[in-house]
Write a protein that holds these residues in place. Structure first.
Motif, PDB file in Angstrom:
ATOM      1  N   ALA A 157       0.831  -1.207   0.000  1.00  0.00           N
ATOM      2  CA  ALA A 157       0.000   0.000   0.000  1.00  0.00           C
ATOM      3  C   ALA A 157       0.860   1.249   0.000  1.00  0.00           C
ATOM      4  CB  ALA A 157      -0.910  -0.014   1.233  1.00  0.00           C
ATOM      5  N   GLN A 158       2.096   1.113   0.504  1.00  0.00           N
ATOM      6  CA  GLN A 158       2.982   2.270   0.519  1.00  0.00           C
ATOM      7  C   GLN A 158       3.749   2.429  -0.783  1.00  0.00           C
ATOM      8  OE1 GLN A 158       5.517   1.781   3.896  1.00  0.00           O
ATOM      9  NE2 GLN A 158       3.790   1.277   5.214  1.00  0.00           N
ATOM     10  N   SER A 159       3.622   1.455  -1.676  1.00  0.00           N
ATOM     11  CA  SER A 159       4.297   1.580  -2.976  1.00  0.00           C
ATOM     12  C   SER A 159       3.302   1.362  -4.093  1.00  0.00           C
ATOM     13  CB  SER A 159       5.403   0.536  -3.113  1.00  0.00           C
ATOM     14  OG  SER A 159       6.161   0.434  -1.965  1.00  0.00           O
ATOM     15  N   PRO A 160       2.420   2.321  -4.253  1.00  0.00           N
ATOM     16  CA  PRO A 160       1.426   2.136  -5.321  1.00  0.00           C
ATOM     17  C   PRO A 160       2.100   2.181  -6.676  1.00  0.00           C
ATOM     18  CG  PRO A 160       1.302   4.362  -4.442  1.00  0.00           C
ATOM     19  CD  PRO A 160       2.320   3.643  -3.623  1.00  0.00           C
ATOM     20  N   GLY A 161       1.544   1.477  -7.617  1.00  0.00           N
ATOM     21  CA  GLY A 161       2.135   1.504  -8.956  1.00  0.00           C
ATOM     22  C   GLY A 161       3.105   0.370  -9.205  1.00  0.00           C
ATOM     23  N   ARG A 162       3.511  -0.321  -8.124  1.00  0.00           N
ATOM     24  CA  ARG A 162       4.414  -1.441  -8.336  1.00  0.00           C
ATOM     25  C   ARG A 162       3.600  -2.671  -8.688  1.00  0.00           C
ATOM     26  NH1 ARG A 162       9.270  -2.146  -5.801  1.00  0.00           N
ATOM     27  NH2 ARG A 162       9.293  -3.986  -7.137  1.00  0.00           N
ATOM     28  N   GLN A 163       4.108  -3.438  -9.670  1.00  0.00           N
ATOM     29  CA  GLN A 163       3.437  -4.689 -10.027  1.00  0.00           C
ATOM     30  C   GLN A 163       4.185  -5.818  -9.345  1.00  0.00           C
ATOM     31  OE1 GLN A 163       0.721  -4.252 -11.439  1.00  0.00           O
ATOM     32  NE2 GLN A 163       0.865  -3.872 -13.642  1.00  0.00           N
ATOM     33  N   ILE A 164       3.637  -6.296  -8.258  1.00  0.00           N
ATOM     34  CA  ILE A 164       4.321  -7.393  -7.551  1.00  0.00           C
ATOM     35  C   ILE A 164       3.331  -8.490  -7.246  1.00  0.00           C
ATOM     36  CG2 ILE A 164       5.729  -8.025  -5.579  1.00  0.00           C
ATOM     37  CD1 ILE A 164       6.387  -5.144  -5.163  1.00  0.00           C
ATOM     38  N   GLN A 165       3.734  -9.701  -7.585  1.00  0.00           N
ATOM     39  CA  GLN A 165       2.880 -10.824  -7.250  1.00  0.00           C
ATOM     40  C   GLN A 165       3.465 -11.535  -6.031  1.00  0.00           C
ATOM     41  OE1 GLN A 165       3.060 -14.152  -9.788  1.00  0.00           O
ATOM     42  NE2 GLN A 165       1.058 -14.924  -9.213  1.00  0.00           N
ATOM     43  N   LEU A 166       2.641 -11.730  -5.021  1.00  0.00           N
ATOM     44  CA  LEU A 166       3.107 -12.454  -3.843  1.00  0.00           C
ATOM     45  C   LEU A 166       2.505 -13.845  -3.858  1.00  0.00           C
ATOM     46  CD1 LEU A 166       4.570 -12.435  -1.033  1.00  0.00           C
ATOM     47  CD2 LEU A 166       2.333 -11.957  -0.070  1.00  0.00           C
ATOM     48  N   VAL A 167       3.376 -14.846  -3.783  1.00  0.00           N
ATOM     49  CA  VAL A 167       2.885 -16.223  -3.704  1.00  0.00           C
ATOM     50  C   VAL A 167       3.115 -16.712  -2.282  1.00  0.00           C
ATOM     51  CG1 VAL A 167       3.222 -18.561  -4.551  1.00  0.00           C
ATOM     52  CG2 VAL A 167       3.480 -16.620  -6.115  1.00  0.00           C
ATOM     53  N   VAL A 168       2.060 -17.057  -1.597  1.00  0.00           N
ATOM     54  CA  VAL A 168       2.213 -17.573  -0.233  1.00  0.00           C
ATOM     55  C   VAL A 168       1.900 -19.053  -0.220  1.00  0.00           C
ATOM     56  CG1 VAL A 168       1.423 -17.424   2.151  1.00  0.00           C
ATOM     57  CG2 VAL A 168       1.568 -15.355   0.777  1.00  0.00           C
ATOM     58  N   ARG A 169       2.905 -19.849   0.064  1.00  0.00           N
ATOM     59  CA  ARG A 169       2.688 -21.296   0.086  1.00  0.00           C
ATOM     60  C   ARG A 169       2.220 -21.720   1.479  1.00  0.00           C
ATOM     61  NH1 ARG A 169       3.408 -22.462  -4.763  1.00  0.00           N
ATOM     62  NH2 ARG A 169       5.210 -21.789  -5.954  1.00  0.00           N
ATOM     63  N   SER A 170       1.753 -22.941   1.551  1.00  0.00           N
ATOM     64  CA  SER A 170       1.273 -23.439   2.828  1.00  0.00           C
ATOM     65  C   SER A 170       2.476 -23.737   3.720  1.00  0.00           C
ATOM     66  CB  SER A 170       0.475 -24.721   2.559  1.00  0.00           C
ATOM     67  OG  SER A 170       0.372 -25.465   3.726  1.00  0.00           O
ATOM     68  N   VAL A 171       2.469 -23.160   4.923  1.00  0.00           N
ATOM     69  CA  VAL A 171       3.615 -23.334   5.820  1.00  0.00           C
ATOM     70  C   VAL A 171       3.134 -23.815   7.183  1.00  0.00           C
ATOM     71  CG1 VAL A 171       4.907 -21.502   4.660  1.00  0.00           C
ATOM     72  CG2 VAL A 171       3.576 -20.987   6.698  1.00  0.00           C
ATOM     73  N   ARG A 181      12.745  -3.631  -7.482  1.00  0.00           N
ATOM     74  CA  ARG A 181      12.247  -2.420  -8.142  1.00  0.00           C
ATOM     75  C   ARG A 181      12.576  -2.335  -9.622  1.00  0.00           C
ATOM     76  NH1 ARG A 181      14.099   2.373  -5.087  1.00  0.00           N
ATOM     77  NH2 ARG A 181      13.076   1.426  -3.306  1.00  0.00           N
ATOM     78  N   PRO A 182      13.769  -2.763 -10.046  1.00  0.00           N
ATOM     79  CA  PRO A 182      14.066  -2.702 -11.487  1.00  0.00           C
ATOM     80  C   PRO A 182      13.181  -3.622 -12.325  1.00  0.00           C
ATOM     81  CG  PRO A 182      16.078  -2.955 -10.204  1.00  0.00           C
ATOM     82  CD  PRO A 182      14.938  -3.169  -9.261  1.00  0.00           C
ATOM     83  N   ARG A 183      12.517  -4.570 -11.679  1.00  0.00           N
ATOM     84  CA  ARG A 183      11.680  -5.505 -12.440  1.00  0.00           C
ATOM     85  C   ARG A 183      10.341  -4.854 -12.754  1.00  0.00           C
ATOM     86  NH1 ARG A 183      15.852  -7.515 -12.983  1.00  0.00           N
ATOM     87  NH2 ARG A 183      16.766  -9.228 -11.797  1.00  0.00           N
ATOM     88  N   HIS A 184       9.883  -5.069 -13.948  1.00  0.00           N
ATOM     89  CA  HIS A 184       8.581  -4.531 -14.334  1.00  0.00           C
ATOM     90  C   HIS A 184       7.476  -5.233 -13.551  1.00  0.00           C
ATOM     91  CE1 HIS A 184       5.666  -2.478 -16.746  1.00  0.00           C
ATOM     92  NE2 HIS A 184       5.129  -3.617 -17.147  1.00  0.00           N
ATOM     93  N   GLU A 185       7.573  -6.566 -13.562  1.00  0.00           N
ATOM     94  CA  GLU A 185       6.624  -7.340 -12.764  1.00  0.00           C
ATOM     95  C   GLU A 185       7.434  -8.268 -11.880  1.00  0.00           C
ATOM     96  OE1 GLU A 185       2.970  -7.788 -15.897  1.00  0.00           O
ATOM     97  OE2 GLU A 185       3.727  -9.608 -14.929  1.00  0.00           O
ATOM     98  N   ALA A 186       7.380  -8.040 -10.591  1.00  0.00           N
ATOM     99  CA  ALA A 186       8.206  -8.854  -9.692  1.00  0.00           C
ATOM    100  C   ALA A 186       7.388 -10.001  -9.105  1.00  0.00           C
ATOM    101  CB  ALA A 186       8.736  -7.965  -8.576  1.00  0.00           C
ATOM    102  N   VAL A 187       8.117 -11.040  -8.749  1.00  0.00           N
ATOM    103  CA  VAL A 187       7.458 -12.156  -8.072  1.00  0.00           C
ATOM    104  C   VAL A 187       8.170 -12.410  -6.750  1.00  0.00           C
ATOM    105  CG1 VAL A 187       6.878 -14.600  -8.146  1.00  0.00           C
ATOM    106  CG2 VAL A 187       6.802 -13.235 -10.245  1.00  0.00           C
ATOM    107  N   ILE A 188       7.422 -12.403  -5.679  1.00  0.00           N
ATOM    108  CA  ILE A 188       7.992 -12.697  -4.358  1.00  0.00           C
ATOM    109  C   ILE A 188       7.272 -13.915  -3.819  1.00  0.00           C
ATOM    110  CG2 ILE A 188       8.331 -11.827  -2.013  1.00  0.00           C
ATOM    111  CD1 ILE A 188       8.333  -9.020  -3.136  1.00  0.00           C
ATOM    112  N   GLU A 189       8.042 -14.804  -3.255  1.00  0.00           N
ATOM    113  CA  GLU A 189       7.432 -16.042  -2.770  1.00  0.00           C
ATOM    114  C   GLU A 189       7.751 -16.242  -1.295  1.00  0.00           C
ATOM    115  OE1 GLU A 189       8.059 -19.371  -5.432  1.00  0.00           O
ATOM    116  OE2 GLU A 189       8.074 -20.720  -3.706  1.00  0.00           O
ATOM    117  N   PHE A 190       6.747 -16.664  -0.539  1.00  0.00           N
ATOM    118  CA  PHE A 190       6.976 -17.019   0.861  1.00  0.00           C
ATOM    119  C   PHE A 190       6.549 -18.460   1.056  1.00  0.00           C
ATOM    120  CE2 PHE A 190       7.630 -16.732   5.250  1.00  0.00           C
ATOM    121  CZ  PHE A 190       6.577 -17.350   5.893  1.00  0.00           C
TER     122      PHE A 190
END
Lengths: 151, 338, 155
Positions: B208-222, B248-257
């Motif tokens: 919410a503090q970085s509007p405009g960023r395209q980031i996909q968060l994948v949350v696996r079962s832990v 940030r340099p990525r147009h569309e980032a993927v973060i996984e937990f």
């Protein structure tokens, strides 16, 4: 002492903070008069001294003040017929629960903690100005006039 | 005739005397019979008494045996009581020692509490007193910009911008250092933690503090973990905020937990596809003020990962990282099972 | 539509009620709730429609009294059954409730109401703007001030 209606009384001992707060209030050109007082004794004198003044629309009151501390000033203001209807807003760096409790106990209208960062600080003061000078309607009744008062 | 009368009388007398004698004889015989009966009774009584005396003897012998046994028991009891006394004495000695140790521990704890309170008060002062002038610095720099704008050239404005930036940075540093120092002292309040939900929540706040960023968060079962929720939240906050920053340099980032098990050891991980880092510097990652990028490339104080390291270590876990330049980074940490 | 039932079940009272609105005008009530919701400030709101409901809420004859999480009471003055000034008087006279900020939000422009409210220790007095957009802005500013900026003691 003064003929101008006082809009706001700021009781603040830190000169930088006092000036930054006053800047925010002056910026909008709608303020008639700002009074800056730097310790509790000056505050008591302003309200109860021989040259006691008109009621401001709001008092911004720091708590840690030299000579007479903020809580005592608040207590005096809220227990005296002449001043109890003036909105008092505590604006202080203390977030101590005991201070907050004491302030409400003595009838403070609002308690605001000074944000640490300047930007947030400026925003908070701006909001204070907007709320207490524009949105809130101040008391309009007659206040008992102290006998030794110069008009 | 007198003689005849006399003889009759005499024979009457004789007959009377004979009758009396016969009676007496009968009575005597009766008496002798009774006497025999009585003698028999007496004999029986005597026999019964003798039997009773024999039984009595038996009982007496029994009694003596019981008496002996009781005496033995009393002796044993005495022994046991003596042993009990010894044990009691030993226990009292132990209790005394324990009490001494407890008093020492109590004193140590009081001292620790006192030191902690002092440190806390110190940190509080540091926080407020160090940062108050910063507010004035930023405030007046801003005032100059506002009031003297027409009289300032680009250089002037740039300098003022630098003043504000540095004041901001210093404030951030103070915050981070205070957090870091507090972490060493704070008590852990352990609860069961659902890390997946926590990670999602933290991510939502950050994004919410970085509007405009395209980031996909994948949350696996832990699996759930056991730990101090606020501190673990801080870990996720720092790791996810890093992941967001360095992608940030990525147009569309993927973060996984997620959670991975390798060689019987399970670990949570935060993985990103950002700028990564050179593995030869991996040992510097978790040091205080250690940074692998310049401030102009990516902002930061270099304390975030040190905070992560400290929190995980306090939970008894391990934290490590893997990365490759321009291919992203993965940060692993372990926590006790919930 | 946010539930405006004043009937309080265990859940509502026991949970964290933060805002109490005492307002009899249904349009104003709906508008206020909308504004709060739009600015993500509608945390736990109770709407009371007249003075009697307000008294029941703050001074329940039995059952749980409102929790320690109340941040603001928005109080209209012209209320049926028991008027706002009386409610204000009761709230400020009671040890338990007097430190909850009360903001009178009213269409009354009577100087008498204004002065009475201050004499009873009202925290703030705001006149309802006539125009819709100004009203909405005033409510948003109110919410922002009392829910975010103003600090309350931990109870």
């Amino acid at each position: 002492m003064s003929d101008e209606k006082v809009d706001i009384v700021i009781v603040e001992d830190d000169p930088s903070d006092a000036e930054l707060i006053a800047r925010v209030f002056r910026k909008h050109n709608m303020v008639n008069k700002i009074v800056l007082l730097k310790d509790g004794a000056e505050a008591l004198d302003f309200f109860f001294g021989s040259n006691a003044n008109d009621q401001p629309k709001v008092v911004l009151l720091d708590l840690k003040l030299p000579k007479v501390n903020g809580i005592e000033v608040l207590q005096r203001l809220k227990s005296d017929e002449r001043t109890k209807n003036v909105p008092v807003v505590v604006l202080t760096s203390s977030a101590e629960n005991q201070d907050i409790k004491d302030a409400y106990k003595y009838g403070v209208n609002s308690y605001v903690t000074k944000p640490i960062r300047f930007e947030e600080f400026a925003n908070a003061v701006s909001e204070l100005r907007m709320y207490w000078l524009l949105l809130n309607k101040p008391f309009e009744g007659q206040t008992p006039v102290p006998t030794a008062r110069r008009s | 005739m007198a003689e005849e009368t006399r003889t009759i009388t005499e024979s009457t007398n004789l007959r009377e005397r004979l009758a009396t004698l016969e009676e007496t004889q009968r009575a005597t015989l009766n008496i002798l019979e009774d006497f025999d009966e009585e003698k028999a009774k007496l004999q029986r009584l005597q026999q019964a008494t003798m039997n009773l005396l024999e039984d009595f003897d038996d009982e007496r012998r029994n009694f003596q045996r019981v008496q002996k046994a009781t005496l033995n028991l009393l002796e044993d009891m005495s022994e046991e009581r003596a042993k009990l006394n010894d044990t009691q004495l030993a226990l009292m000695n132990i209790l005394e020692d324990v009490e001494v140790e407890r008093v020492k521990a109590e004193q140590a704890r009081s001292l620790l509490e006192a030191v902690n309170r002092e440190l806390e008060a110190f940190s509080y002062s540091v926080s407020h007193d160090l940062r108050a002038p910063l507010r004035a610095i930023s405030g007046f720099a801003q005032a100059v910009v506002e009031d003297y704008a027409p009289r300032l050239d680009d250089e002037g404005r740039r300098f003022l911008g630098l003043i504000q930036d540095n004041a901001h940075r210093m404030g951030q540093l103070i915050d981070d250092l205070l957090t870091f120092s507090r972490l060493g002292r704070q008590q852990l309040m352990e609860t069961q933690i659902d890390l997946g939900t926590l990670a999602q929540g933290v991510f939502d706040e950050l994004i919410a503090q970085s509007p405009g960023r395209q980031i996909q968060l994948v949350v696996r079962s832990v699996p759930p973990a056991l730990g101090d929720k606020a501190m673990v939240r801080q870990v996720l906050m720092n790791l996810l905020s890093n992941a967001i920053k360095f992608t940030r340099p990525r147009h569309e980032a993927v973060i996984e937990f997620g959670y991975v098990v390798r060689r019987d050891q399970g670990a949570y991980y935060v993985k990103d596809d950002g700028v990564g880092f050179d593995m030869q510097y991996v040992n510097k990652l978790f040091g205080v003020f250690q940074r692998l990028h310049s401030v102009t490339e990516f902002e930061g104080t270099g304390v975030g990962l040190a905070i992560v390291y400290r929190i995980i270590t306090r939970h008894g876990g391990r934290v490590w990282a893997e990365g490759e330049v321009d291919k992203g980074a993965t940060f692993y940490f372990t926590l006790p099972e919930g | 539509m946010m539930t405006d039932r004043h009937v309080l079940n265990e859940e509502t009272v026991g949970s964290k009620v933060e805002i109490v609105i005492v307002e009899d005008n249904p349009n104003d009530a709906e508008l206020i709730l909308r504004v709060f919701r739009k600015h993500n400030m509608a945390n736990q709101v109770i709407l009371l429609r007249d003075g009697a409901e307000a008294l029941d809420f703050f001074f329940p004859p039995d059952g749980p009294a409102p929790g320690a999480t109340l941040k603001i009471i928005l109080l209209d003055l012209k209320l049926p059954k028991v008027d706002g000034i009386e409610i204000l008087r009761r709230i400020k006279a009671n040890e338990r409730t007097r430190s909850i900020p009360v903001v009178v939000l009213t269409s009354s422009t009577e100087e008498r109401d204004l002065n009475d409210a201050y004499k009873l220790g009202v925290n703030s007095y705001v006149a309802k703007p006539i125009k819709f957009d100004e009203f909405a802005k005033a409510v948003a500013d109110l919410g922002l001030y009392w829910l975010v900026l103003n600090k309350l003691p931990a109870r």
